[in-house]
Design a protein around this motif. Structure first.
Motif, short mmCIF file in Angstrom:
data_model
loop_
_atom_site.label_atom_id
_atom_site.label_comp_id
_atom_site.label_asym_id
_atom_site.label_seq_id
_atom_site.Cartn_x
_atom_site.Cartn_y
_atom_site.Cartn_z
N ARG A 186 37.02 40.62 46.58
CA ARG A 186 36.26 41.58 45.78
C ARG A 186 36.68 41.57 44.32
O ARG A 186 36.00 42.15 43.47
N HIS A 187 37.81 40.94 44.02
CA HIS A 187 38.36 40.97 42.68
C HIS A 187 38.44 39.53 42.14
O HIS A 187 39.45 38.84 42.35
N PRO A 188 37.41 39.07 41.43
CA PRO A 188 37.43 37.68 40.93
C PRO A 188 38.65 37.38 40.06
O PRO A 188 39.19 36.27 40.10
N TRP A 189 39.11 38.34 39.27
CA TRP A 189 40.27 38.13 38.41
C TRP A 189 41.51 37.83 39.24
O TRP A 189 42.37 37.04 38.83
N PHE A 190 41.61 38.48 40.44
CA PHE A 190 42.78 38.25 41.28
C PHE A 190 42.77 36.84 41.84
O PHE A 190 43.80 36.14 41.83
N LEU A 191 41.63 36.40 42.34
CA LEU A 191 41.55 35.04 42.89
C LEU A 191 41.82 34.00 41.81
O LEU A 191 42.51 33.00 42.04
N PHE A 238 41.72 42.02 33.61
CA PHE A 238 42.28 42.19 34.95
C PHE A 238 41.64 43.40 35.65
O PHE A 238 42.31 44.22 36.25
N GLY A 239 40.34 43.48 35.59
CA GLY A 239 39.62 44.59 36.21
C GLY A 239 38.19 44.57 35.75
O GLY A 239 37.78 43.78 34.89
#
Length: 424
Positions: free
Chosen positions: A228-233, A410-411
């Motif tokens: 759900r978090h493209p920045w995390f991947l 980052f969000g």
């Protein structure tokens, strides 16, 4: 007809934020995390002393360290699920106690039974792996959102200081006590990690008595949350590339370059020390620094590790190599601290430990694979082309990750703390 304007409430500045270092709950967590980090670092060093004292062979050392890594990888994902399913404090307690119990078994097997030492090392690695995501999630429970970056920076500074001072302290202790006693000391550090941290806030759903899904299903649910978090991947992919290629390449090449180009081992020692000093400086900087484009700044810091392999492939003065490692150390903490803080802020609280376990699983898990590939690649193609490829990867992969949607901050939005992702 004129009217009298309504009086306005005067604007007052918000009260100053109290330092996280004055929070007793955080200080207990900080001390426990520091003890676990010091114990984690100390074990390979003490086992290396055992080889020097002929209490353990070189092949035995490799087997024991491999068993520890296997235990870590087997437990980190399970630990993430358990920390979201049960009390994070309880997971820290039992996993650290398991690591503590491994220490006397390692001492017992020293110079007697390699099998006992191998099994004990696997237990130590499992304890370490299970507590990592639990500690990460417990930080979000203990520290309020606006102080978490300062808290994560304080955690990092403690670990880096231990890494810097640890070899000297351990070597000094080894002059007075044996290797077995040092191993028992590692067990005492794990006891501190187990018993000192306090209980965090209760995460909604973690104490539910309703039937739970299987461990595998809940881990997959954590993967869905991460997606759900493209920045995390994107960040995880960039971090994994830098560790598996950049760290591995410099880990193999630095001793060779220090020996063959400069004819001395002090360049290797100075570069490793410079990296740690740089990381300390980076942590100090991020404790207060709040860039407007937090994600882009973090990815730029991560890309700075590319200067380390770049300096090793060029015929430069040793001071340039040392300076490159200082820059790499600063950069890695410009990434790490905001990365941990954003994960604690953006990820759903009841899935935080599972998402954090993905971070540790890939970044730690692929490092041995990188080492296994880089060493024969340098032997086949030579150090310079391998270092060039790895330096390019360190620069280019974080740059590509910075282009992913939501990566800039980052969000989803600058400073986003959506309801589903904020800490309880």
């Amino acid at each position: 007809m004129a009217t009298t304007p309504a009086p306005t409430t005067p604007r007052t500045a918000p009260p100053p934020t109290r330092s996280v270092l004055r929070d007793p709950a955080f200080l207990r967590l900080w001390a426990g995390t520091t003890a676990s980090g010091l114990a984690t670092w100390a074990l390979p060093f003490v086992l290396g002393l055992a080889v020097l004292h002929r209490e353990l062979g070189a092949a035995g050392l490799g087997l024991v360290l491999a068993a520890r890594t296997a235990g870590f990888l087997a437990a980190v994902a399970v630990g993430g699920v358990l920390a979201d399913r049960h009390s994070r404090r309880a997971v820290v307690l039992w996993s650290a106690l398991a690591a503590a119990a491994a220490a006397p078994l390692l001492a017992l097997g020293l110079d007697r039974s390699l099998l006992v030492m191998t099994l004990a090392a696997a237990l130590a690695g499992a304890g370490q792996g299970a507590c990592r995501p639990a500690f990460q999630a417990l930080t979000a429970e203990v520290v309020v959102a606006d102080r978490r970056q300062q808290a994560n920076a304080a955690m990092t500074m403690a670990v880096r200081t231990s890494t810097l001072a640890g070899p000297t302290m351990t070597a000094l202790l080894a002059s007075f006590v044996g290797t077995g006693t040092l191993l028992l000391g590692i067990g005492l550090l794990w006891l501190v990690a187990a018993l000192l941290p306090g209980r965090g806030a209760t995460v909604p759903g973690s104490q539910s008595s309703a039937p739970r899904a299987s461990l595998r299903a809940e881990f997959v649910d954590g993967i869905r949350e991460a997606r759900r978090h493209p920045w995390f991947l994107a960040g995880l992919g960039a971090l994994t590339a830098v560790i598996a290629l950049g760290y591995s390449a410099t880990g193999v090449a630095l001793p060779l370059v220090s020996r063959d180009r400069y004819g001395t081992g002090w360049v290797m020692a100075a570069a490793m020390t410079a990296y740690t000093v740089g990381a300390l400086g980076g942590a100090l900087l991020t404790a207060r620094r709040r860039p407007r484009s937090q994600g882009w700044s973090a990815f730029a810091g991560l890309a700075a590790y590319g200067f380390a392999p770049l300096s090793l492939m060029l015929p430069v003065h040793p001071a340039v190599v040392i300076a490159a490692y200082v820059v790499a150390g600063i950069g890695i903490e410009l990434f790490n601290v905001p990365w941990f803080t954003a994960t604690q802020r953006e990820v759903a609280p009841d899935k935080l430990a599972r998402v954090s376990s993905l971070d540790f699983l890939l970044s730690y898990g692929l490092a041995p694979a990188g080492l296994a590939l880089i060493a024969p690649a340098i032997g086949t193609f030579g150090a310079t082309p391998v270092l060039a490829v790895c330096a390019a990867a360190c620069f280019l992969v974080p740059a590509a990750a910075a282009l992913v949607p939501t990566a800039r901050h980052f969000g989803r939005t600058p400073g986003s703390q959506g309801v589903s992702r904020s800490a309880p």
